[in-house]
Design a protein around this motif. Structure first.
Motif: not given
Ligand SMILES: [Zn+2]
Length: 545
Positions: A390-398, A452-458, A460-466, A497-501
């Motif tokens: 999660x930390x090393x992905x730069x654009x969230x596009x898998x 969606x699961x590890x962006x929280x610990x990585x 400190x944000x809440x993907x559900x709220x996002x 943004x990418x994973x959330x959208x």
């Protein structure tokens, strides 16, 4: 047919008649929902957390409990009935479990169908004859697991008998774990809050006298409200024990004489232990409350007869000490009722609940981010790999993971250990391994559930709220929603943004989702039909519930 995803939840039965156990969704503070099986135990709903304090179990404590603490039974905090933990499952959790099972089964079916086609057309690209068969059996992107939000409740307590943390909607009588009366604990919590309000009022400068008076007035009212609610809860409990349906009581418990008559029905005098001066002070404070609440604090004839120093027409005096005295007398009455509930007084009466040793959350040097607390079956190494991805992905596009960097980061782990960690992540739907090019460490990439699961610990944000934020922005637009525009509106970076959208896109059928190659967004735009908007509104409601 095999159901690998569904089988992860299997707790028994056969592959034809599988018995599954679904982990309960938790509140942000790690508590789960519970719902009393007793229909009359208003409001039924409560939340229960972990054992957070160590309390030495003495004979005096044990005798007040309904059973040994930390067993597989729960006590309804509102009505005291005892039943197996399973009887307390919240209806929202039943719905959530059904959705999780439906999702796992649907993904298993989808994989099975793709496999059938892949095997059927293996190596065949039929160009004989006039009909050309193309074999496009690319697996579609797995849909993320359904997510649910759970809220903590305002009244949070730690049982001073067994150390269990829990939260209630209203005044509760018993600890949901050990069943000991917690009534006095509730009231002392209210008294602490009132104390805080009094200190706040004391800190206000003299020129804001009116504000200070109002603050004290509110604190004074809070004592009476808590006192009245506590008396009422005990009275209703007593009536229920006698199998009598509760009568309408109105404001009876704001009046000592009426309260006495009510409790006489239960052969109980809650004020029996009060000394004469205490009783007089209690009466005076209840009268004061009436004057402040209904007469703007101006002394009337009736009040003047109660208080020697009050003159009709003057403002009734209210100082912090009055309120603290009122709370202390209330506490004495409540302590007596707490003893009445189980037949013996609490040995904790003279202890401040603040003196209880709350277990310090221990930081494991191996797990500084406390990843073990995530409700998952994964090994610690698999969790760490997921956070690293999660930390090393730069654009969230898998995109595919750079295996050499991963090896370098986890150089203390062998290749076999790392491969197994990645396989664990694949088993649970967090990454996808490309077997066409050898599989293993060199070829895997994150799936949506990893973000969606590890962006929280990585981060400190809440993907559900996002997700809620972006879905609401999308719903505020007419039928066509362009990702670029939403991205600009949020002001987020692409990685966030990418994973959330994409999470939102996964909620509607593929026909409404546009993906264009060569753009920086994994989903370019959404075209929402009326039924898709309904889906998304329900999705938001579920995430916010
Ligand atoms: Zn307890």
């Amino acid at each position: 047919m095999k159901f690998p995803r569904l089988s992860q939840y299997r707790t028994g039965g056969t592959s034809q008649h599988m018995k599954v156990g679904i982990p309960l969704p938790r509140t942000p503070d790690g508590r789960v929902y519970r719902f009393s099986p007793n229909e009359n135990a208003y409001p039924r709903h409560f939340v229960i957390g972990n054992v957070v304090a160590s309390v030495g179990l003495s004979k005096e404590l044990r005798v007040r409990m309904k059973h040994e603490p930390h067993t597989k039974q729960t006590v309804c905090p509102y009505s005291g009935i005892v039943a197996d933990d399973d009887a307390f499952i919240h209806p929202d959790d039943v719905k959530a479990a059904l959705e999780i099972v439906k999702h796992a089964a649907a993904q298993d079916m989808q994989d099975a169908v793709s496999d059938i086609f892949r095997n059927a057309f293996k190596g065949s690209s039929s160009v004989k004859g006039p009909i050309r068969v193309t074999t496009d059996v690319k697996r579609s992107i797995p849909k993320p697991k359904p997510r649910f939000s759970r809220q903590d409740l305002m009244r949070k307590l730690v049982c001073d008998h067994c150390g269990r943390d829990y939260g209630l909607f209203a005044i509760g009588l018993f600890c949901p774990d050990c069943g000991a009366p917690n009534l006095r604990l509730h009231f002392s919590r209210e008294a602490e809050l009132v104390d805080d309000q009094v200190s706040l009022a004391k800190g206000i400068e003299t020129e804001k006298e009116e504000l200070a008076y109002r603050l004290l007035g509110n604190a004074h009212e809070d004592v009476l409200t808590a006192f009245e609610a506590t008396l009422k809860a005990v009275y209703f409990y007593g009536k229920a024990q006698a199998n009598v349906s509760p009568p309408k009581v109105g404001n009876d418990f704001q009046n000592i004489d009426k309260a006495l008559r009510r409790f006489a029905e239960l052969n109980l005098n809650p004020f029996a232990e009060l000394t004469d001066p205490e009783m007089a002070a209690l009466l005076l404070n209840i009268q004061k409350r009436h004057i402040i609440g209904h007469n703007l604090g101006v002394v009337d004839d009736k009040f003047a007869t109660h208080a020697n120093d009050a003159k009709v027409g003057e403002t009734v005096g209210l100082v912090g000490a009055d309120i603290q005295q009122f709370a202390a007398i209330g506490q004495k009455v409540v302590d007596g009722l707490d003893a009445w509930l189980c037949g013996s007084p609490s040995p904790t009466v003279n202890h401040s609940p603040l003196l209880m040793t709350i277990k310090e959350p221990t930081v494991d040097p191996d797990d500084p981010k406390n990843l073990r607390a995530l409700d998952l079956q994964l090994s610690l190494l698999a969790r760490k790999v997921a956070v690293w991805v999660a930390e090393h992905c730069t654009d969230g596009s898998r995109g595919f993971v750079d295996a050499s960097k991963l090896r370098k980061e986890f150089k203390d782990n062998s290749e076999v250990e790392l491969e197994e960690a990645v396989a664990e992540l694949a088993t649970d739907g967090f990454v996808e391994i490309s077997h066409f090019s050898g599989g293993g460490l060199t070829n895997f990439r994150p799936l949506l559930d990893l973000y969606l699961t590890f962006d929280g610990p990585a981060f400190g944000r809440d993907p559900v709220a996002d997700t809620v934020t972006v879905t609401e922005l999308a719903l505020a637009r007419p039928d066509s929603v362009r990702g670029e525009e939403l991205l600009a509106q949020t002001g987020w970076d692409l990685r966030r943004f990418n994973p959330i959208f994409e999470h939102i896109a996964a909620q509607i059928p593929d026909r409404g989702v546009r993906r264009y190659l060569g753009t920086k967004l994994s989903v370019s735009s959404l075209h929402l039909l009326a039924e898709d908007r309904v889906q998304l509104k329900r999705f938001v409601a579920r995430l916010k519930s």
